[in-house]
Design an enzyme around this catalytic site. Structure first.
Site, PDB file in Angstrom:
ATOM      1  N   HIS A   1      13.086  12.119   3.268  1.00 54.49           N
ATOM      2  CA  HIS A   1      13.118  13.298   3.842  1.00 54.49           C
ATOM      3  C   HIS A   1      12.509  13.790   2.294  1.00 54.49           C
ATOM      4  O   HIS A   1      11.567  14.574   2.315  1.00 54.49           O
ATOM      5  CB  HIS A   1      13.202  13.763   4.518  1.00 54.49           C
ATOM      6  CG  HIS A   1      12.482  14.685   5.612  1.00 54.49           C
ATOM      7  ND1 HIS A   1      11.553  13.851   6.533  1.00 54.49           N
ATOM      8  CD2 HIS A   1      12.452  15.845   5.703  1.00 54.49           C
ATOM      9  CE1 HIS A   1      10.977  15.222   6.423  1.00 54.49           C
ATOM     10  NE2 HIS A   1      10.689  16.413   6.577  1.00 54.49           N
TER      11      HIS A   1
ATOM     12  N   SER B   1      12.266   6.582 -14.599  1.00 46.53           N
ATOM     13  CA  SER B   1      11.358   7.270 -14.221  1.00 46.53           C
ATOM     14  C   SER B   1      11.140   8.366 -13.867  1.00 46.53           C
ATOM     15  O   SER B   1      11.473   9.565 -14.965  1.00 46.53           O
ATOM     16  CB  SER B   1      10.485   5.983 -14.824  1.00 46.53           C
ATOM     17  OG  SER B   1       9.232   6.573 -14.202  1.00 46.53           O
ATOM     18  N   SER B   2      11.853   8.607 -12.502  1.00 48.27           N
ATOM     19  CA  SER B   2      11.521   9.783 -11.911  1.00 48.27           C
ATOM     20  C   SER B   2      13.124  10.904 -12.498  1.00 48.27           C
ATOM     21  O   SER B   2      12.539  11.762 -12.841  1.00 48.27           O
ATOM     22  CB  SER B   2      11.092   9.178 -10.512  1.00 48.27           C
ATOM     23  OG  SER B   2      10.090   8.906 -10.517  1.00 48.27           O
TER      24      SER B   2
ATOM     25  N   GLU C   1      12.255  13.001  -0.561  1.00 49.12           N
ATOM     26  CA  GLU C   1      10.837  12.038  -1.374  1.00 49.12           C
ATOM     27  C   GLU C   1       9.506  13.041  -0.370  1.00 49.12           C
ATOM     28  O   GLU C   1       8.601  13.377  -1.278  1.00 49.12           O
ATOM     29  CB  GLU C   1      10.791  10.879  -1.373  1.00 49.12           C
ATOM     30  CG  GLU C   1       9.971  10.190  -1.512  1.00 49.12           C
ATOM     31  CD  GLU C   1       9.710   9.967  -2.736  1.00 49.12           C
ATOM     32  OE1 GLU C   1      10.512  10.499  -3.286  1.00 49.12           O
ATOM     33  OE2 GLU C   1       8.334  10.012  -3.175  1.00 49.12           O
TER      34      GLU C   1
ATOM     35  N   THR D   1       7.110  27.215   5.449  1.00 54.49           N
ATOM     36  CA  THR D   1       5.732  26.368   5.397  1.00 54.49           C
ATOM     37  C   THR D   1       4.556  27.017   6.349  1.00 54.49           C
ATOM     38  O   THR D   1       3.779  27.160   5.091  1.00 54.49           O
ATOM     39  CB  THR D   1       6.099  25.135   6.283  1.00 54.49           C
ATOM     40  OG1 THR D   1       7.260  24.211   6.111  1.00 54.49           O
ATOM     41  CG2 THR D   1       4.665  23.727   5.629  1.00 54.49           C
TER      42      THR D   1
ATOM     43  N   ASP E   1       5.710  21.935 -26.084  1.00 53.70           N
ATOM     44  CA  ASP E   1       5.445  20.711 -25.797  1.00 53.70           C
ATOM     45  C   ASP E   1       7.078  20.873 -24.637  1.00 53.70           C
ATOM     46  O   ASP E   1       7.058  21.777 -24.829  1.00 53.70           O
ATOM     47  CB  ASP E   1       6.264  19.857 -26.909  1.00 53.70           C
ATOM     48  CG  ASP E   1       5.557  18.043 -26.588  1.00 53.70           C
ATOM     49  OD1 ASP E   1       6.088  17.112 -25.251  1.00 53.70           O
ATOM     50  OD2 ASP E   1       4.929  17.753 -27.836  1.00 53.70           O
TER      51      ASP E   1
ATOM     52  N   HIS F   1      15.254  12.824  11.735  1.00 53.71           N
ATOM     53  CA  HIS F   1      13.833  13.239  12.559  1.00 53.71           C
ATOM     54  C   HIS F   1      13.117  11.970  12.692  1.00 53.71           C
ATOM     55  O   HIS F   1      12.609  11.895  13.536  1.00 53.71           O
ATOM     56  CB  HIS F   1      13.555  14.458  12.284  1.00 53.71           C
ATOM     57  CG  HIS F   1      12.307  14.381  11.043  1.00 53.71           C
ATOM     58  ND1 HIS F   1      12.379  16.037  10.560  1.00 53.71           N
ATOM     59  CD2 HIS F   1      12.032  14.786  10.191  1.00 53.71           C
ATOM     60  CE1 HIS F   1      11.991  15.572   9.515  1.00 53.71           C
ATOM     61  NE2 HIS F   1      11.604  14.503   9.238  1.00 53.71           N
ATOM     62  N   HIS F   2      13.400  11.000  11.357  1.00 55.95           N
ATOM     63  CA  HIS F   2      12.690  10.090  11.496  1.00 55.95           C
ATOM     64  C   HIS F   2      13.023   8.802  12.532  1.00 55.95           C
ATOM     65  O   HIS F   2      12.672   7.291  12.747  1.00 55.95           O
ATOM     66  CB  HIS F   2      12.281   9.449  10.434  1.00 55.95           C
ATOM     67  CG  HIS F   2      12.127   9.799   8.866  1.00 55.95           C
ATOM     68  ND1 HIS F   2      11.193  10.209   9.089  1.00 55.95           N
ATOM     69  CD2 HIS F   2      12.570  11.172   8.172  1.00 55.95           C
ATOM     70  CE1 HIS F   2      10.479  10.814   7.755  1.00 55.95           C
ATOM     71  NE2 HIS F   2      11.659  11.653   8.006  1.00 55.95           N
TER      72      HIS F   2
ATOM     73  N   LYS G   1       3.151  29.955   3.790  1.00 56.30           N
ATOM     74  CA  LYS G   1       3.181  29.769   2.633  1.00 56.30           C
ATOM     75  C   LYS G   1       1.631  29.424   2.900  1.00 56.30           C
ATOM     76  O   LYS G   1       1.078  30.043   2.339  1.00 56.30           O
ATOM     77  CB  LYS G   1       3.488  27.937   2.145  1.00 56.30           C
ATOM     78  CG  LYS G   1       5.103  28.418   1.458  1.00 56.30           C
ATOM     79  CD  LYS G   1       5.239  26.430  -0.002  1.00 56.30           C
ATOM     80  CE  LYS G   1       5.626  26.795  -0.380  1.00 56.30           C
ATOM     81  NZ  LYS G   1       5.118  27.735  -1.540  1.00 56.30           N
TER      82      LYS G   1
ATOM     83  N   HIS H   1       0.823  -0.532   0.257  1.00 60.53           N
ATOM     84  CA  HIS H   1      -0.320  -0.149  -0.051  1.00 60.53           C
ATOM     85  C   HIS H   1       0.642   1.174   0.359  1.00 60.53           C
ATOM     86  O   HIS H   1       0.668   2.494  -1.264  1.00 60.53           O
ATOM     87  CB  HIS H   1      -0.530   0.318   1.413  1.00 60.53           C
ATOM     88  CG  HIS H   1      -1.590   1.295   1.886  1.00 60.53           C
ATOM     89  ND1 HIS H   1      -2.523   1.956   1.211  1.00 60.53           N
ATOM     90  CD2 HIS H   1      -1.578   2.326   2.386  1.00 60.53           C
ATOM     91  CE1 HIS H   1      -3.151   2.876   1.283  1.00 60.53           C
ATOM     92  NE2 HIS H   1      -2.106   3.485   2.119  1.00 60.53           N
TER      93      HIS H   1
ATOM     94  N   TRP I   1       6.992   0.004   4.025  1.00 61.13           N
ATOM     95  CA  TRP I   1       7.750   0.670   2.784  1.00 61.13           C
ATOM     96  C   TRP I   1       9.202   1.252   3.076  1.00 61.13           C
ATOM     97  O   TRP I   1       9.799   2.002   2.146  1.00 61.13           O
ATOM     98  CB  TRP I   1       6.724   1.804   2.795  1.00 61.13           C
ATOM     99  CG  TRP I   1       6.317   2.998   3.216  1.00 61.13           C
ATOM    100  CD1 TRP I   1       5.859   3.628   4.448  1.00 61.13           C
ATOM    101  CD2 TRP I   1       7.486   4.237   2.119  1.00 61.13           C
ATOM    102  NE1 TRP I   1       6.537   4.859   4.785  1.00 61.13           N
ATOM    103  CE2 TRP I   1       7.406   5.158   3.629  1.00 61.13           C
ATOM    104  CE3 TRP I   1       8.138   4.510   1.196  1.00 61.13           C
ATOM    105  CZ2 TRP I   1       8.290   6.596   3.204  1.00 61.13           C
ATOM    106  CZ3 TRP I   1       8.213   6.183   1.271  1.00 61.13           C
ATOM    107  CH2 TRP I   1       8.188   6.837   1.859  1.00 61.13           C
TER     108      TRP I   1
ATOM    109  N   SER J   1      -1.809  26.572  -5.406  1.00 59.48           N
ATOM    110  CA  SER J   1      -1.116  28.530  -5.035  1.00 59.48           C
ATOM    111  C   SER J   1      -1.872  28.687  -6.820  1.00 59.48           C
ATOM    112  O   SER J   1      -1.706  30.013  -6.709  1.00 59.48           O
ATOM    113  CB  SER J   1       0.347  28.705  -5.719  1.00 59.48           C
ATOM    114  OG  SER J   1       0.761  28.443  -4.315  1.00 59.48           O
TER     115      SER J   1
ATOM    116  N   ARG K   1       2.213   1.330  14.765  1.00 58.03           N
ATOM    117  CA  ARG K   1       0.934   1.503  13.449  1.00 58.03           C
ATOM    118  C   ARG K   1       1.676  -0.254  13.378  1.00 58.03           C
ATOM    119  O   ARG K   1       2.623  -1.208  13.705  1.00 58.03           O
ATOM    120  CB  ARG K   1       2.087   2.180  12.773  1.00 58.03           C
ATOM    121  CG  ARG K   1       3.527   2.297  12.595  1.00 58.03           C
ATOM    122  CD  ARG K   1       4.281   3.152  12.154  1.00 58.03           C
ATOM    123  NE  ARG K   1       3.912   3.464  10.929  1.00 58.03           N
ATOM    124  CZ  ARG K   1       4.922   4.550  10.153  1.00 58.03           C
ATOM    125  NH1 ARG K   1       6.235   4.369  10.485  1.00 58.03           N
ATOM    126  NH2 ARG K   1       4.512   3.813   8.757  1.00 58.03           N
TER     127      ARG K   1
ATOM    128  N   TYR L   1       9.110  15.963   0.443  1.00 59.46           N
ATOM    129  CA  TYR L   1       8.590  17.409  -0.450  1.00 59.46           C
ATOM    130  C   TYR L   1       8.957  16.917  -1.227  1.00 59.46           C
ATOM    131  O   TYR L   1       7.388  17.367  -2.404  1.00 59.46           O
ATOM    132  CB  TYR L   1       9.989  17.967   0.040  1.00 59.46           C
ATOM    133  CG  TYR L   1      10.200  18.111   1.716  1.00 59.46           C
ATOM    134  CD1 TYR L   1       8.427  18.858   2.521  1.00 59.46           C
ATOM    135  CD2 TYR L   1      10.625  17.860   2.502  1.00 59.46           C
ATOM    136  CE1 TYR L   1       8.813  19.581   3.146  1.00 59.46           C
ATOM    137  CE2 TYR L   1       9.988  17.776   4.006  1.00 59.46           C
ATOM    138  CZ  TYR L   1       9.494  18.723   4.641  1.00 59.46           C
ATOM    139  OH  TYR L   1       9.352  19.130   5.964  1.00 59.46           O
TER     140      TYR L   1
END
Lengths: 383, 545
Positions: free
Chosen positions: B261, B177-178, B263, B336, B113, B310-311, B339, B84, B149, B276, B458, B265
């Protein structure tokens, strides 16, 4: 610090009214963290409530302005759009003010952090080792020195996983163990965490202790528990199949009761060592073997010995279990495990008689019926 | 050099004479180099993966509906949580954002294009194969990845099923790909932007994607490195993550989160861009603080590389490390916050109307802010001891990724869909869908905050009895939220096939931006002539021309 009791009541009222779902009892519910029973857990609780109310304040302010604007500045009400779109002053204000708020939060957070990381001056030390899927506790100094045992999910909880009747009669479903970690009250205890296989994490919320147990490395934490009682926790780092089934139970007792418990443990350990020296009958071995198998082996190899295809091998008909000339190999894999797989080394976890019993059990249960008996003495010589 | 300038010019004129459309038949989609075609492919792929990943979430919520194991075994449950997460991150959210970038960046910058159309085709067509390979692991002996994950070693190395090698290869392909997608976006923004458009004239969606593309290029190779080290640990006898061989399992987490991390963002900056664009349109007011928005995006991107641990506050980091990562982490809330304040101020004293895209954008601002605030709580190390690896974290990252990233994608689709297909969607149904989704998503994720604080870890397939009520509520919310996507699919297909045709180029009366100067539906080839600077300034959604 804020008045915690008032705010925690307000917090409950707020959240309950937010989730006013009729017909559901929230009676024993924690909606919030408990204050806990150690100085650290109380400090953490205070920090938690402080940041929580800061966040609520920010949210009320931002959403308030937004909702006011959404109600009053709409086209359908004839609002005409202004054209302002820049202001360095405002940008500076809402950069600097949040920064100041953060500094105000960071100061007490840093103070608590330094305190909780200081594990020196402990009165006693317990080493906690995570296994797939149980905990080992070793008392490595002070009066309990030498006490060493494993703590598994209680059999009643295990039976309740797929049986609703047992489950509903078990108020400590999935949070009970077969042997609790016993600690004295009002003592500065240092915990050393490590792991035998994958990463686990040992958590007792009421102590404010959660620390990863990494294989090959030792982490530490401490607790000064101020109240007798039974405290429950869980493994919090995904550690494989039965991650959800390795609870933690700590019983905190008076210093006198702790001294008695230590004496009883030491006497029991001496008796267990003696039991390895006599001959055991087939029935005795099978009864003991079934218990040992259920606690230590069934999680992977299955209650019926069928295993999990592709992941964990079956017991039924497995050559190492049924071939008479493979008895030494069978004993060896239990004592030393198999490197590179999930098969642990049980040599240090189980006594001679337990290993003899489980080998005998595996060779005669699950339709294997080899009729072979393995005695504790054979295990002793194989070590 | 056989071709002469005249020949090239003749060729260009030949094309001008008959503005050729797409190739008929299925091969159009296989061979296409058209930015919109590829963008649509990305969007449909992302939507299919969203449904697959969502079905897995339904299995998770079904098993967690009541205590006890009712429907699945723990090993399968772990596969569900793992797949998932992987599918939603790499299969749904990221491709959807790349799809939106493909469709919208050329029209927003006045370009014809994407700059590298063939690579564009390739970067899309890797995805279905990578996705299929990832999904196929679930049918292999021993089952698919079941280690979360985040695939922490050694659970993902020594203790993982054989199919893990296929998972590793799928991650490598998703990474290719990315990276190609990101290179293409940078090349397009740098080279095909109308010459009258300076960098600080670019719409914010283009800016946020431009910055995100750099994050992708920097972060994805780190992930490729991590899985390659896993591959050699598993098969070639190295011990990067095995203490017995001199390695360190915690090093895996450092490498993973050095990718992970940024990722996070990567999945939220383009969302900031979409919102925006939408808010000024329906507030009928230029975006407030455009330049501070650009700087805030850039600072978030830079900070995202220096906060990864921080993870990992509970891995046994030295206290100085914990302090540094705590300060750096809570510092991110400053840009943040800027924004959010800018969006609210854009709405302030506007002349607002609440069409469907605006409703989604407003829901985004409110719900993302809730996720951001719980993120601030998680950043405080001592408090994180109690939150870490509990449902509080699950609530937090679903508020930022579902009601944040996913809601912004839905907002963007409703905003631009009439321009893409030339038809208006059924607004009545879309309103029902909005309220259905917004209410159910909160019933799903809000109680998870309480579950976490009450002590539920979790990634567990079964729980003790005190967690039963809130899990039941969350599951009911989950099923309702899951169903809302069937309605979403119907609304989109119905719009494309039977929607009322829109004639105006400017679908939303007050929308500004070069994309709204193109006819509706958007022509197969975007700007064939460069839009002049006067038009670009007139169409700016952030200045008052």
């Amino acid at each position: 610090m804020l008045n915690n009791r008032f705010f925690s009541t307000l917090f409950k009222i707020l959240t309950l009214s937010l989730l006013a779902v009729p017909g559901l009892a929230f009676a024993e519910y924690g909606l919030n963290l408990p204050e806990g029973v150690t100085p650290i857990s109380r400090d953490i609780y205070g920090l938690h409530m402080t940041i929580f109310w800061v966040c609520v304040g920010i949210a009320v302010l931002v959403f308030g302005v937004m909702i006011y604007s959404m109600i009053n500045h709409r086209k359908s009400k004839g609002a005409v759009a202004s054209n302002f779109h820049e202001s360095t002053t405002i940008e500076l204000v809402w950069t600097i003010v949040p920064l100041l708020i953060l500094i105000i939060i960071a100061v007490p957070a840093t103070r608590v952090l330094i305190d909780l990381e200081d594990t020196s001056k402990a009165d006693m030390t317990v080493k906690i080792t995570g296994y797939q899927w149980k905990w080992q506790y070793e008392y490595i100094d002070a009066e309990g020195e030498g006490i060493n045992f494993f703590s598994n999910l209680a059999q009643k909880s295990r039976d309740g996983i797929k049986n609703a009747a047992i489950r509903s009669s078990d108020e400590n479903y999935l949070q009970d163990v077969d042997k609790r970690l016993v600690l004295p009250v009002d003592t500065r205890v240092r915990f050393l965490m490590t792991s035998n296989d994958v990463i686990h994490s040992w958590w007792i919320r009421d102590f404010g202790v959660k620390q990863d147990a990494n294989p090959g490395f030792i982490n530490d934490a401490w607790a000064y528990i101020e109240k007798e009682g039974v405290y429950r926790g869980k493994c919090t780092e995904l550690c494989g199949k039965d991650h959800g089934f390795m609870p933690i139970v700590v019983e905190v007792v008076s210093k006198a009761a702790y001294a008695k418990w230590v004496a009883d443990e030491k006497a029991a350990a001496a008796a267990a060592a003696a039991s390895g020296d006599r001959e055991w009958s087939m029935d005795e071995l099978m009864t003991q073997g079934a218990k040992v198998y259920s606690t230590n082996c069934a999680a992977c190899h299955g209650v019926t010995g069928a295993g999990v295809p592709g992941a964990f091998p079956a017991m039924t008909g497995s050559p190492i279990v049924v071939d008479a000339d493979k008895i030494p190999a069978h004993i060896d894999i239990i004592i030393n495990g198999k490197s590179g797989t999930a098969m642990q080394a049980f040599g240090k976890q189980l006594s001679d008689s337990d290993i003899a019993a489980v080998v005998t059990y595996e060779r005669n249960a699950f339709g294997n019926n080899t009729g072979e008996i393995v005695q504790p003495a054979e295990i002793k010589s194989a070590r | 050099m056989a071709t002469t300038t005249t020949e090239i010019e003749a060729d260009i004129h030949a094309h001008d004479d008959h503005n050729h459309g797409p190739e008929p038949g299925l091969m159009r989609w296989v061979k296409t180099t058209n930015h919109k075609d590829i963008g649509y492919l990305y969007m449909w792929f992302a939507f299919s993966m969203l449904l697959i990943g969502g079905a897995m979430a339904m299995v998770i919520r079904l098993e967690l509906l009541m205590p006890g194991l009712q429907y699945v075994e723990p090993q399968f449950f772990n596969q569900m949580t793992t797949m998932h997460g992987l599918i939603m991150v790499f299969g749904a959210i990221m491709p959807a954002f790349v799809g939106l970038a493909n469709i919208m960046i050329p029209p927003m910058i006045g370009g014809p294009d994407m700059a590298l159309p063939r690579m564009n085709n390739w970067s899309f067509w890797i995805l279905p194969f990578a996705g299929a390979m990832l999904l196929s692991t679930m049918f292999m002996e021993g089952g698919g990845p079941a280690f979360g994950w985040t695939f922490y070693a050694p659970l993902s190395t020594t203790f993982a099923p054989d199919s893990t090698d296929f998972f590793i290869f799928a991650i490598h392909m998703l990474g290719f790909s990315s990276i190609m997608g990101a290179i293409n976006i940078i090349a397009t923004v740098m080279n095909l932007r109308a010459s009258g458009m300076k960098l600080m004239d670019m719409p914010l969606f283009v800016w946020t994607w431009f910055i995100t593309a750099f994050l992708l290029i920097a972060a994805m190779p780190v992930l490729a490195g991590a899985v390659t080290m896993m591959l050699t640990d598993r098969n070639f006898g190295t011990s990067f993550f095995d203490a017995a061989g001199g390695g360190d399992p915690v090093m895996f987490q450092h490498i993973f989160w050095f990718f992970g991390h940024p990722e996070v963002y990567i999945m939220i900056l383009p969302a900031f861009g979409i919102v925006s664009q939408i808010i000024p349109t329906f507030a009928r007011k230029p975006l407030f603080g455009y330049s501070s928005m650009v700087y805030a995006t850039a600072s978030i991107a830079i900070l995202s590389f220096v906060v990864w641990a921080h993870h990992m506050f509970l891995t046994g980091m030295p206290v100085a490390g914990q302090m540094y990562f705590m300060y750096a982490t809570i510092l991110i809330s400053v840009p943040t916050g800027v924004k959010v304040f800018n969006w609210v101020t854009t709405m302030w004293r506007g002349s607002m109307s609440f069409e469907i895209p605006m409703m989604w954008a407003v829901a985004f601002v409110i719900l993302f802010t809730i996720g951001g605030l719980s993120g601030l709580m998680l950043g405080i190390v001592p408090a994180d001891i109690q939150y870490h690896d509990t449902y509080f974290v699950v609530a937090h990252f679903h508020y930022v990724l579902v009601t944040g990233a996913l809601f912004s994608i839905i907002a963007g689709v409703f905003y631009w869909l009439p321009k893409w297909c030339g038809n208006m969607f059924n607004e009545k149904l879309a309103t029902i869908h909005f309220w259905w989704a917004v209410i159910s998503v909160n019933v799903l994720f809000f109680p998870m905050h309480f579950l976490g604080l009450a002590g539920m870890p979790r990634r567990i397939p079964d729980y003790s009895l005190q967690f039963a009520d809130f899990n039941w509520i969350a599951s009911i919310g989950g099923f309702a939220f899951g169903l809302s996507f069937i309605l979403l699919a119907y609304i989109v297909v119905d719009c494309i096939r039977n929607g009322k045709p829109v004639k105006e180029a400017r679908v939303w009366e007050s929308a500004k931006g070069l994309e709204w100067t193109l006819p509706t539906p958007a022509p197969y080839h975007t700007f064939t002539e460069e839009p002049p600077r006067e038009l670009i300034l007139k169409e700016s959604s952030h200045s008052a021309h």
